[in-house]
Design an enzyme around this catalytic site. Structure first.
Site, PDB file in Angstrom:
ATOM      1  N   ASP A 100       7.096  -4.439   6.705  1.00  0.00           N
ATOM      2  CA  ASP A 100       6.761  -3.026   6.786  1.00  0.00           C
ATOM      3  C   ASP A 100       5.686  -2.766   7.844  1.00  0.00           C
ATOM      4  OD1 ASP A 100       8.481  -2.661   4.647  1.00  0.00           O
ATOM      5  OD2 ASP A 100       6.874  -2.878   3.177  1.00  0.00           O
ATOM      6  N   PHE A 101       5.621  -1.516   8.271  1.00  0.00           N
ATOM      7  CA  PHE A 101       4.613  -1.058   9.238  1.00  0.00           C
ATOM      8  C   PHE A 101       3.208  -1.446   8.785  1.00  0.00           C
ATOM      9  CE2 PHE A 101       1.679   2.329  10.658  1.00  0.00           C
ATOM     10  CZ  PHE A 101       1.873   2.265  12.029  1.00  0.00           C
TER      11      PHE A 101
END
Length: 249
Positions: A100-101
């Site tokens: 994920d970011f």
């Protein structure tokens, strides 16, 4: 052609077949619709009009992805990508799976599409270990739920391996709510790849994640320290271990 595109890191062979069926692949300017079409080294292969960079040599890297970088080749929002970090390597390499970011940690980057496909496929059960910071202490019931599997919107997860780690001495490394007395660090190992799985699992048992990083991918770990944003080539032995893990000789 499926093998060539998979090896170039475009997608898995199954996904490449979908691209061909959708008419998105051309060879020397001609749209391809027949599966198993033969191509030579001099053919110009394009996907969605973009020329595919082909390399006869396979490259394997381990990247420590920082928070704030997306695990894609391109980002419509203009955010930094892992592919941009790897611009200095001899061939275009692609991420094996996603982080994920807002998740940091170890990410394999390669142009070996066949290996990447198998490492990501759930049937091979490749384990990934994450270090998770949560506001603690975490109750015994929550730990048992994680170890037995958690019901999420897209189905119940497989049992996770969960180990407690003391988080108090690591407090300075985490931005936490100063009103909280303490937080706890867990190490969670899973072999599935549901979207934001570890965050959703912890949230489902009542402990939202404060910070998350992947510290191991199969046999690869942070034994050789990598700073965020840095990468290194995998050793021959490490590549052999990855290939053996998913049945490739």
């Amino acid at each position: 052609m499926q093998k060539v595109l998979a090896q170039a890191g475009v997608a898995s062979r199954r996904q490449v077949e979908r691209l061909i069926a959708e008419g998105r692949v051309t060879v020397n300017g001609e749209k391809v619709s027949v599966m198993g079409t033969k191509v030579s080294s001099g053919d110009a292969i394009c996907v969605d009009g973009a020329l595919i960079e082909r390399s006869d040599k396979l490259y394997y890297y381990l990247l420590n992805k920082p928070v704030g970088v997306v695990t894609t080749a391109r980002d419509p929002q203009g955010r930094s990508t892992v592919v941009e970090i790897m611009q200095g390597v001899p061939a275009r390499v692609y991420p094996v799976g996603r982080l994920d970011f807002d998740t940091a940690g170890l990410l394999v980057m390669t142009n070996d599409g066949e290996l990447a496909h198998r490492l990501m496929h759930p049937s091979y059960g490749v384990e990934k270990t994450y270090r998770v910071w949560v506001h603690g202490p975490v109750g015994i019931n929550a730990l048992e739920q994680l170890r037995q599997g958690v019901n999420l919107s897209d189905g119940k997860t497989a049992p996770a391996k969960v180990v407690r780690r003391s988080g108090l001495q690591q407090r300075r490394t985490v931005a936490v709510d100063q009103k909280s007395d303490s937080f706890e660090v867990l190490e969670v190992t899973i072999h599935e790849g549901k979207n934001r799985q570890v965050r959703r699992m912890l949230g489902a048992v009542g402990y939202p994640v404060v910070k998350l990083e992947r510290i191991a991918f199969g046999p690869l770990n942070q034994e050789r320290q990598l700073l965020p944003g840095n990468y290194r080539s995998l050793t021959k032995e490490e590549v052999q271990k990855l290939r053996a893990l998913v049945g490739l000789t």
